[in-house]
Every structure is written in structure tokens, then in C-alpha cells.
Design a protein around this motif. Structure first.
Motif, PDB file in Angstrom:
ATOM      1  N   GLY A  43      22.817  35.419 -15.387  1.00 43.11           N
ATOM      2  CA  GLY A  43      24.228  35.531 -15.760  1.00 43.11           C
ATOM      3  C   GLY A  43      24.990  36.373 -14.764  1.00 43.11           C
ATOM      4  O   GLY A  43      26.076  36.000 -14.323  1.00 43.11           O
ATOM      5  N   SER A  44      24.387  37.508 -14.372  1.00 42.01           N
ATOM      6  CA  SER A  44      25.131  38.393 -13.473  1.00 42.01           C
ATOM      7  C   SER A  44      25.233  37.791 -12.076  1.00 42.01           C
ATOM      8  O   SER A  44      26.227  37.976 -11.390  1.00 42.01           O
ATOM      9  CB  SER A  44      24.502  39.787 -13.425  1.00 42.01           C
ATOM     10  OG  SER A  44      23.155  39.677 -13.054  1.00 42.01           O
ATOM     11  N   VAL A  47      17.725  35.762 -18.269  1.00 31.79           N
ATOM     12  CA  VAL A  47      19.086  35.305 -18.602  1.00 31.79           C
ATOM     13  C   VAL A  47      20.097  36.326 -18.095  1.00 31.79           C
ATOM     14  O   VAL A  47      21.123  35.964 -17.499  1.00 31.79           O
ATOM     15  CB  VAL A  47      19.259  35.091 -20.129  1.00 31.79           C
ATOM     16  CG1 VAL A  47      20.710  34.750 -20.473  1.00 31.79           C
ATOM     17  CG2 VAL A  47      18.351  33.983 -20.644  1.00 31.79           C
ATOM     18  N   GLN A  48      19.786  37.612 -18.312  1.00 30.41           N
ATOM     19  CA  GLN A  48      20.719  38.657 -17.857  1.00 30.41           C
ATOM     20  C   GLN A  48      20.918  38.581 -16.345  1.00 30.41           C
ATOM     21  O   GLN A  48      22.038  38.625 -15.856  1.00 30.41           O
ATOM     22  CB  GLN A  48      20.192  40.042 -18.249  1.00 30.41           C
ATOM     23  CG  GLN A  48      20.444  40.346 -19.716  1.00 30.41           C
ATOM     24  CD  GLN A  48      19.705  41.578 -20.213  1.00 30.41           C
ATOM     25  OE1 GLN A  48      18.755  42.028 -19.585  1.00 30.41           O
ATOM     26  NE2 GLN A  48      20.131  42.098 -21.349  1.00 30.41           N
ATOM     27  N   CYS A 103      21.982  39.416 -24.852  1.00 35.06           N
ATOM     28  CA  CYS A 103      22.805  39.374 -23.630  1.00 35.06           C
ATOM     29  C   CYS A 103      24.287  39.450 -23.981  1.00 35.06           C
ATOM     30  O   CYS A 103      25.150  39.213 -23.125  1.00 35.06           O
ATOM     31  CB  CYS A 103      22.525  38.101 -22.843  1.00 35.06           C
ATOM     32  SG  CYS A 103      20.849  38.020 -22.205  1.00 35.06           S
ATOM     33  N   LEU A 118      20.177  34.968 -26.103  1.00 38.09           N
ATOM     34  CA  LEU A 118      21.585  35.107 -25.749  1.00 38.09           C
ATOM     35  C   LEU A 118      22.234  36.250 -26.538  1.00 38.09           C
ATOM     36  O   LEU A 118      23.165  36.897 -26.041  1.00 38.09           O
ATOM     37  CB  LEU A 118      22.323  33.782 -26.003  1.00 38.09           C
ATOM     38  CG  LEU A 118      21.745  32.576 -25.236  1.00 38.09           C
ATOM     39  CD1 LEU A 118      22.534  31.307 -25.549  1.00 38.09           C
ATOM     40  CD2 LEU A 118      21.765  32.841 -23.729  1.00 38.09           C
ATOM     41  N   ILE A 153      14.859  37.155 -21.791  1.00 41.77           N
ATOM     42  CA  ILE A 153      16.123  37.908 -21.851  1.00 41.77           C
ATOM     43  C   ILE A 153      16.443  38.499 -20.476  1.00 41.77           C
ATOM     44  O   ILE A 153      17.575  38.387 -19.984  1.00 41.77           O
ATOM     45  CB  ILE A 153      16.040  39.030 -22.914  1.00 41.77           C
ATOM     46  CG1 ILE A 153      15.986  38.431 -24.322  1.00 41.77           C
ATOM     47  CG2 ILE A 153      17.228  39.991 -22.795  1.00 41.77           C
ATOM     48  CD1 ILE A 153      15.632  39.419 -25.418  1.00 41.77           C
ATOM     49  N   TYR A 192      24.490  30.175 -21.705  1.00 38.82           N
ATOM     50  CA  TYR A 192      24.914  31.558 -21.483  1.00 38.82           C
ATOM     51  C   TYR A 192      26.262  31.586 -20.757  1.00 38.82           C
ATOM     52  O   TYR A 192      27.197  32.282 -21.162  1.00 38.82           O
ATOM     53  CB  TYR A 192      23.845  32.301 -20.679  1.00 38.82           C
ATOM     54  CG  TYR A 192      24.172  33.758 -20.461  1.00 38.82           C
ATOM     55  CD1 TYR A 192      24.547  34.578 -21.520  1.00 38.82           C
ATOM     56  CD2 TYR A 192      24.093  34.334 -19.194  1.00 38.82           C
ATOM     57  CE1 TYR A 192      24.849  35.919 -21.327  1.00 38.82           C
ATOM     58  CE2 TYR A 192      24.388  35.673 -18.994  1.00 38.82           C
ATOM     59  CZ  TYR A 192      24.774  36.458 -20.060  1.00 38.82           C
ATOM     60  OH  TYR A 192      25.061  37.780 -19.869  1.00 38.82           O
ATOM     61  N   ARG A 223      20.609  28.784 -19.308  1.00 38.18           N
ATOM     62  CA  ARG A 223      21.586  29.426 -18.429  1.00 38.18           C
ATOM     63  C   ARG A 223      22.979  28.815 -18.633  1.00 38.18           C
ATOM     64  O   ARG A 223      23.981  29.524 -18.685  1.00 38.18           O
ATOM     65  CB  ARG A 223      21.140  29.302 -16.970  1.00 38.18           C
ATOM     66  CG  ARG A 223      21.965  30.155 -16.056  1.00 38.18           C
ATOM     67  CD  ARG A 223      21.334  30.322 -14.725  1.00 38.18           C
ATOM     68  NE  ARG A 223      21.296  29.063 -14.009  1.00 38.18           N
ATOM     69  CZ  ARG A 223      20.717  28.908 -12.831  1.00 38.18           C
ATOM     70  NH1 ARG A 223      20.107  29.911 -12.254  1.00 38.18           N
ATOM     71  NH2 ARG A 223      20.735  27.755 -12.219  1.00 38.18           N
TER      72      ARG A 223
END
Ligand SMILES: NC(=O)C1=CN([C@@H]2O[C@H](COP(=O)(O)OP(=O)(O)OC[C@H]3O[C@@H](n4cnc5c(N)ncnc54)[C@H](O)[C@@H]3O)[C@@H](O)[C@H]2O)C=CC1
Ligand SMILES: C[C@@H](CO)CCC[C@@H](C)[C@H]1CC[C@H]2[C@@H]3[C@H](O)CC4=CC(=O)CC[C@]4(C)[C@H]3CC[C@]12C
Length: 369
Positions: free
Chosen positions: A365-366, A361-362, A279, A276, A358, A206, A203
């Protein structure tokens, strides 16, 4: 007799059950251990997600406690059939002192063993680490190695030193008589670098990439291979090992097993790009953008700054001489020992592991924006 043994409901204790791996072990036990009657989750910091688990058919008991406090550990262990000891201080960045790392990882493990002996708990699975083996201080590659591969395991950093000492304690405790007269059965699982949902360093990479406009910069040659393992498969191996320790005590007792699955061997950075990349990040450079000696210099500078600034502020960047050495040394595992000894097969394929990571992570990230 066999029927009544099968019907028996078991009490499991997971130390560190609210950590990255621990949470997966807890959820895996609830999904895949039919003999589970009560699940005790012991951690210094309890996660709010535990509440939702309390409404299911298995009794889930959250215990806030510290493995360095022998009496707290003994109280949690009393009456448990199986202990999965994943609690540990994972610090290779100099955030905690060497003494604290030793106290949590070594004395904490000693407390768990003694609690098993005193209270009559017979089965103990310990989460060790590949770091017990290497990479060593000489940077020797460990290429497709297994549990019997000869390798000069020389450590100086407090984290691998503590994991090696703790693993030895666990293995040496195998066969000790526990309260009630039965023998303690122990084994140690050695994950390589774990990835998957909840992996903080992934994370961080990212978020760093997002801050840099979607770019990450290659620092390590693509030829340096790392073996990585999906957290769901590590959790599954813990659940299986814990289940089979009773039936296969003579074979498994006192043994070590690398944790492995079908994840591809790649450099640390190229492997991270498997997640990543989809992403939206890009890794710049087919070769490292900086010469190796510059990285060595920067790592040494970071170590010096950490030492100088310590009285004022905690400076603990990702790059230091130890992390650079680990990232720059090939360490890949190729073994089937867990398959032969207790029938382990990865539960998640590489494709599943990749997709799940994935998606996480998405989402991670958001939620950061
Ligand atoms: N993350 C990785 O790539 C690898 C981790 N491991 C091992 O797996 C285990 C779990 O690691 P992660 O889940 O990555 O770390 P983590 O930091 O996410 O989880 C560790 C858990 O232990 C708890 N804990 C720490 N000190 C404690 C104490 N004094 N008393 C009670 N609980 C305490 C923490 O609160 C945390 O929930 C550790 O033993 C680590 O050495 C092994 C190989 C690789
Ligand atoms: C030089 C940097 C350029 O991008 C990259 C630095 C990456 C490092 C922070 C990681 C590289 C390898 C990791 C370690 C490895 O996966 C083995 C581990 C096993 C454990 O038991 C604990 C974690 C770790 C030491 C892991 C930590 C982060 C790295 C050093």
C-alpha cells in the motif's frame, strides 16, 4: 544404495516460477529441499528477484519460455528429475479469450506431460484448483468437503473448464512409460483461494479502500463461507508432494489433494478484512448494502459492457456473473488426505500467515502512494 540415493542432487523445474505461487515455491525449494542441486525457473516473464537467488549454493537457472511452445518446454524439462507445473493463465475477469486460456492451461499442460515422457522425467506435481470441483453453475454449497465428497461439478467458464481438463490429463498420464522405461508418477494439488504476500486482488482491494477514504462496502452475506489457504503452506505442500512422490509412488500416483491449512472459514470479504482491517480499512454493513438482485444486474451489465466495448477497450471489472457466483457460494474444505498420504502439516500457523500478509499489504500500500 540408500546412502548414494540420499546424496544424489536433484534437478527441479518450476513452471510459472515467477508468479504469485511460483515465487513462493521457488523460495521454499531453496530453503527446504536438501537434495536440490539445480533449480530451473521457467516463466514467460522472468522476475528481477531471481538474480539475487543466483548467488546461493544451489544453481538457479532462469528460463524465459512459453508452455504453449512444446520445444521450449521439452528443452527446459530435459534432465530434470521433478517438474512442478504451476504455470497457468488465471483469468476469471474476461481479460484473455477462452481460446488463450485453453491453450495455456490445457495445451501447456499437455506439453509438460509429453516433455516428461520424451525426456525421461519421472515426477510431476500439477497445481490444479478447487475450481475443478466448484462452485458449480447451480450455486450448490460445498461445505467442509474432502476429495471424496460427491458434488455435481458442472462448469461453463473457461478457467475452471481448462483447469478440470488439465487436471484430468495429468492424472491420466500417471503410469505412462517415460524415456528409459520407468513409469511417470503424477499428482494434482487443488488450492482453494490463495492469499499471502504477492496476492494482487488483495492489493487491489486495499488500494480501492484507500481511494474510498478507508471504507469498503459489504456486498456478500457474512454467512457465505470460503476456505482460503496461505501461499506459504501451498508452496510447502508442493515441495513435500514433490519430495514424497518417489518414495510413495504407489500411494500418491494419480491422486488429487486439496491444499488446506488452519485459516478460518469466513466470507470472502470478512476474510480479507483480517488483513485490511489492521491496515486501517473498515467494512461497512453487517449485511450487504445492496439487494442480491441489484448485484446480479450490475454483474450482467458489466458482462454486457465488456462485450460491447471489446473492439475498443478492455473492460474487465472485478464483478461479473462468474465472480459473483463464486463469491456468493459457500466452498469450504475439510480434509487430512495430504497429511495421511505424505505427512503434510501446515508450515505456517494462521497467526504467522496473517501477520506476514498484513506486513505485505502495508508495504504494498505504501509503495503505491
Ligand atoms: N491464485 C489462486 O487463488 C489460485 C491459483 N491456482 C493455480 O495456481 C497456479 C499459479 O497461480 P497464481 O500464482 O495465482 O497466478 P500467477 O498469474 O501469479 O502466476 C502464473 C505464472 O504463470 C506464468 N505463465 C502464464 N502463462 C504462461 C505461459 N504461456 N508460459 C509460461 N509461463 C506462463 C505467468 O507469467 C505467471 O508468472 C495456476 O495454475 C492457478 O490456476 C489454483 C488455485 C487458486
Ligand atoms: C462481489 C465482490 C464484492 O466485494 C467480490 C468479488 C470477489 C471475487 C473477485 C473473488 C471471490 C472468490 C475468488 C476466487 C476464489 O478464491 C477461487 C479461485 C481459484 C482459482 O483457482 C483462481 C482464482 C479464483 C477463481 C478466485 C478469483 C477471485 C474471486 C472470484
Amino acid at each position: 544404495m540408500a546412502d548414494s540415493a540420499q546424496a544424489q542432487k536433484l534437478v527441479y523445474l518450476v513452471t510459472g516460477g515467477c508468479g504469485f505461487l511460483g515465487e513462493h515455491v521457488v523460495r521454499m525449494l531453496l530453503q527446504r529441499e536438501p537434495r536440490l542441486g539445480e533449480l530451473r525457473v521457467f516463466d514467460r516473464h522472468l522476475g528481477p528477484w531471481l538474480e539475487e537467488l543466483k548467488t546461493g549454493p544451489v544453481r538457479v537457472t532462469a528460463i524465459q519460455g512459453d508452455v504453449t511452445e512444446a520445444h521450449e518446454v521439452a528443452a527446459a524439462v530435459a534432465g530434470a528429475h521433478v517438474v512442478i507445473h504451476t504455470a497457468g493463465l488465471v483469468d476469471v475477469f474476461g481479460r484473455a479469450s477462452p481460446e488463450t486460456i485453453h491453450e495455456v492451461n490445457v495445451q501447456g499442460t499437455r506439453n509438460v506431460i509429453e516433455a516428461c515422457v520424451q525426456t525421461g522425467t519421472q515426477f510431476l506435481v500439477y497445481t490444479s484448483s478447487m475450481e475443478v470441483v466448484g462452485p458449480n453453475t447451480k450455486g450448490h454449497p460445498f461445505y467442509r468437503g474432502n476429495e471424496d465428497t460427491l458434488y455435481e461439478a458442472v462448469h461453463r467458464h473457461p478457467y475452471p473448464c481448462s483447469k478440470a481438463l488439465a487436471e484430468r490429463l495429468v492424472l491420466e498420464a500417471n503410469g505412462r512409460e517415460v524415456h528409459g522405461g520407468l513409469p511417470l508418477v503424477t499428482c494434482a494439488l487443488r488450492p482453494t483461494g490463495i492469499y499471502g504476500e504477492g496476492h494482487q486482488i488483495m492489493r487491489d482491494f486495499y488500494r480501492q479502500g484507500l481511494r474510498l477514504g478507508g471504507w469498503l462496502f459489504r456486498a456478500i452475506p457474512a454467512s457465505v463461507e470460503h476456505g482460503r489457504v496461505y501461499v506459504g503452506n501451498v508452496a510447502w505442500m508442493h515441495v513435500l508432494a514433490a519430495r514424497e512422490l518417489e518414495r510413495r509412488a504407489a500411494l500418491m500416483g494419480g491422486q488429487v489433494y486439496f491444499c488446506y491449512d488452519g485459516s478460518p472459514y469466513k466470507s470472502y470479504e470478512d476474510f480479507n478484512m483480517e488483513f485490511l482491517g489492521p491496515c486501517g480499512l473498515q467494512l461497512v454493513g453487517a449485511r450487504p448494502l445492496l439487494p442480491y438482485w441489484v448485484l446480479v444486474f450490475l454483474a450482467a451489465l458489466n458482462a454486457l459492457l465488456q462485450w460491447l466495448l471489446r473492439p475498443l477497450v478492455l473492460y474487465a471489472p472485478l464483478l461479473n456473473p462468474y465472480t459473483l457466483a463464486v463469491a456468493s457460494t459457500t466452498f469450504t474444505v475439510s480434509t487430512d488426505k495430504a497429511q495421511r498420504h505424505f505427512g503434510y502439516e501446515p508450515l505456517f500457523s494462521w497467526e504467522d500467515s496473517r501477520t506476514r500478509t498484513i506486513l505485505w499489504v502495508q508495504a504494498a500500500g505504501s509503495s503505491a502512494q
